[in-house]
Every structure is written in structure tokens, then in C-alpha cells.
Design an enzyme around this catalytic site. Structure first.
Site, mmCIF file in Angstrom:
data_model
loop_
_atom_site.group_PDB
_atom_site.id
_atom_site.type_symbol
_atom_site.label_atom_id
_atom_site.label_comp_id
_atom_site.label_asym_id
_atom_site.label_seq_id
_atom_site.Cartn_x
_atom_site.Cartn_y
_atom_site.Cartn_z
ATOM 1 N N ARG A 127 6.139 3.883 -4.904
ATOM 2 C CA ARG A 127 6.892 3.065 -5.837
ATOM 3 C C ARG A 127 6.616 1.491 -5.521
ATOM 4 O O ARG A 127 6.560 1.208 -4.481
ATOM 5 C CB ARG A 127 8.456 3.033 -5.761
ATOM 6 C CG ARG A 127 9.282 2.143 -6.393
ATOM 7 C CD ARG A 127 10.589 2.421 -6.512
ATOM 8 N NE ARG A 127 10.879 3.516 -7.498
ATOM 9 C CZ ARG A 127 12.087 3.825 -7.886
ATOM 10 N NH1 ARG A 127 13.172 3.338 -7.314
ATOM 11 N NH2 ARG A 127 12.168 4.819 -8.868
ATOM 12 N N LYS A 171 2.368 -7.481 6.706
ATOM 13 C CA LYS A 171 1.306 -8.394 7.219
ATOM 14 C C LYS A 171 0.279 -8.741 6.383
ATOM 15 O O LYS A 171 -0.811 -9.293 6.820
ATOM 16 C CB LYS A 171 0.755 -7.442 8.383
ATOM 17 C CG LYS A 171 1.859 -6.897 9.468
ATOM 18 C CD LYS A 171 0.999 -6.301 10.373
ATOM 19 C CE LYS A 171 1.896 -5.607 11.424
ATOM 20 N NZ LYS A 171 1.113 -4.532 12.279
#
Ligand code: NCD
Length: 308
Positions: A104, A83
Site C-alpha cells: 500500500r 532514508k
């Protein structure tokens, strides 16, 4: 004191701190049940914006085997990143729920930005083509356990040395041990980045050579560290296809290797090690994946400041 700190790149740890982590990992291997509840009530957040099998699952297994709990996401699409949320906002939110996080991210530096925006320890679980310090802890523990030392050997690192973050972190970390010689084996286009060559190897007077043919150097090596050509970092597919099978280790090529050489690979493997090699006693890459869990147990304990 490691308590409360983040781990973004291997040089964040002094050699003494590294030893402390590896020593604790040895103790855990010797008696895992003694560590079964040391992290009871603690929560690890795994924030993975890129695919992973070993790193994420070994972090989760590590926390579970210490008696803690885990939560997280395994792709950017399933988090609010989709978003448009920033890494800074995400980590501030995760810090409301977790005690420590492993991140990560495809962008180099993202875990560092995260660490700068929270007091919670953040562990870099791989940032783009940059660094991967916990794979390096895994590699060091594996080499120390199987060869009995972290000095006086010749290591061949083969494959994608340009984009391979595990390679960059491993060279940085090993460059601090005595009498390590590097044989860097790659196609011309995938040689190690300039900053590793100049700032780590040349500046510290470390012996290294860069070659293209693995066969020509096989007999010199005490450790052979194979890597995958990093498809996801290529700008065009034609280059990837041309380079992807540059190296394929098989039984025939290993005939020239030392009998006590060890073959490591951070995994996943694509074609660079033939499956027939798996039954060679020198093939240690699955053992290496197991060491990865133990060393992450040790790291989580140290960063959380918990003791047995
Ligand atoms: C490595 C990585 O993600 O950089 N994998 C891992 O963490 N064990 C190596 C790779 O993906 O080739």
C-alpha cells in the site's frame, strides 16, 4: 494461469480468473481447516506506507490461516523509505526474503513500479486515490455471497467518488457484468474522475446517473456502497470540513430502502453511517471485512500456485 502474476488493478484479471478466485474463496469458507497448511513454508511481505487496519490484518490473517508466515512494515517511517530508498530497491530486497508481497502506497502507481522490478507476485493493497483491487475482490465476494449473483442489479455508490480508490476499482470490475446500473451519489466536487466516467461507463454503454441527494434514489437501490470522504487526499482542510458530513445514513433514511438491500462500506467509517444502522439486518459491512480475509486467502493461493 494466475501463478507468478501480480495484481495491480481489477482489469488484470479476466472474468474467468475472477470467478476462479471467488469460487476458491467459497471452498475455503466451506471448509477452512482443509486449507490450514497449504502455504506452509511460504512468506508474505506486507509493505504498508499508509495506515491500514483491515487490508493489512486481513492479508496477514489470510497467510497465517493458510499455514504461511508474514513479515513487513506498517508505515513508511519504519522502513528505509525514510532514508530515501526507492520502491524499486525496496521490492528487490523484500524479494530476497518473501515469496509474495502486498503493498500500500500513497503514490499512484507505486505497486506497479514494484511489480516491474521483481519476479515475485506483488499485490496492490491501495495506491493513492487510484485503485484497490483486493477491496474489490472483497466487495464482489460479499455481493455474490449475499445476493447470489453479480449481475442485474442497481448499485448506489455514495460519498467521495473522486478520491475513493475502492470506488474506482469496484466500478471497473462491475462494469463487466450484465445489466449493472450505477447510481453515483456525491457532492459536485467529489464526482467520479473523468477517466472512469468516459473510459469505463460511457465507452461500454453502461447505464448510470450522477446525483447529489441520496434520499431521492434510496428506494431504487439493491446495494448501497457508502464511502468515507478521503481526508488525506484533500489539499485544504476547509474543503474537507465542508464536505465530510455530506451524507449520514441513519434508520430514518433507510425507511425508504428495499427490504433486501445490502449496505456495504470498505471501512473505516467516520460519520457516514450512524452506529444505530449496525443492528439493521441490511448492514453488511462487518461481514464484508470477513469476506476480505477469505478472498485474500484465495488470491494468495492462486498467485503462489499452491493447491489443496
Ligand atoms: C479503504 C482504502 O484504504 O482505500 N479502506 C480499506 O482498505 N478497507 C477505504 C478508506 O480508507 O476509506
Amino acid at each position: 494461469m494466475l501463478k507468478g502474476r501480480s495484481l495491480i488493478e481489477p482489469m488484470d484479471l479476466t472474468l474467468e480468473e475472477l470467478d476462479e478466485i471467488l469460487d476458491l474463496a467459497d471452498q475455503i469458507i466451506a471448509g477452512p481447516s482443509e486449507f490450514a497448511d497449504v502455504c506452509k513454508g511460504k512468506v508474505l511481505g506486507t509493505l504498508f506506507y499508509e495506515p491500514s487496519t483491515r487490508t493489512r490484518l486481513s492479508f496477514e490473517a489470510a497467510m497465517l490461516r493458510l499455514g504461511g508466515s508474514v513479515m513487513g512494515f506498517s508505515s513508511g517511517e519504519s522502513s528505509s523509505a525514510a532514508k530515501g530508498e526507492s520502491v524499486a530497491d525496496t521490492i528487490k530486497t523484500v524479494a530476497c526474503y518473501a515469496d509474495i508481497a502486498a503493498m500500500r502506497h500513497p503514490k499512484e502507481g507505486a505497486p506497479k513500479v514494484a511489480a516491474m522490478n521483481t519476479d515475485m507476485p506483488v499485490i496492490n493493497a491501495g495506491d493513492g486515490g487510484h485503485q484497490h483491487p483486493t477491496q474489490t475482490l472483497t466487495d464482489l465476494l460479499t455481493i455474490r455471497s449475499l445476493k447470489g449473483k453479480l449481475n442485474n442489479f442497481t448499485i448506489g455508490i455514495c460519498g467521495d467518488l473522486k478520491f475513493g480508490r475502492t470506488v474506482h476499482s469496484l466500478i471497473k470490475a462491475l462494469s463487466r457484468y450484465e445489466n449493472i446500473k450505477f447510481v453515483l451519489i456525491s457532492p459536485e466536487e467529489l464526482r467520479i474522475p473523468e477517466y472512469i466516467r468516459e473510459e469505463i461507463l460511457v465507452r461500454n454503454g453502461i447505464e448510470f446517473k450522477e446525483v447529489e441527494r441520496l434520499e431521492n434514489v434510496m428506494e431504487e437501490l439493491d446495494v448501497l456502497y457508502m464511502t468515507r470522504v478521503q481526508k488525506e487526499r484533500f489539499f485544504n482542510e476547509a474543503d474537507y470540513i465542508r464536505l465530510k458530513d455530506s451524507y449520514i445514513v441513519n434508520n430514518e433514511k433507510l425507511e425508504k430502502a428495499k427490504k433486501d438491500m445490502i449496505i456495504l462500506h470498505p471501512l473505516p467509517r467516520v460519520n457516514e453511517i450512524s452506529v444505530e444502522v449496525d443492528s439493521d439486518p441490511r448492514a453488511c459491512y462487518f461481514k464484508q471485512a470477513k469476506y476480505g480475509m477469505f478472498v485474500r486467502m484465495a488470491l494468495i493461493m492462486k498467485l503462489l500456485g499452491v493447491e489443496k
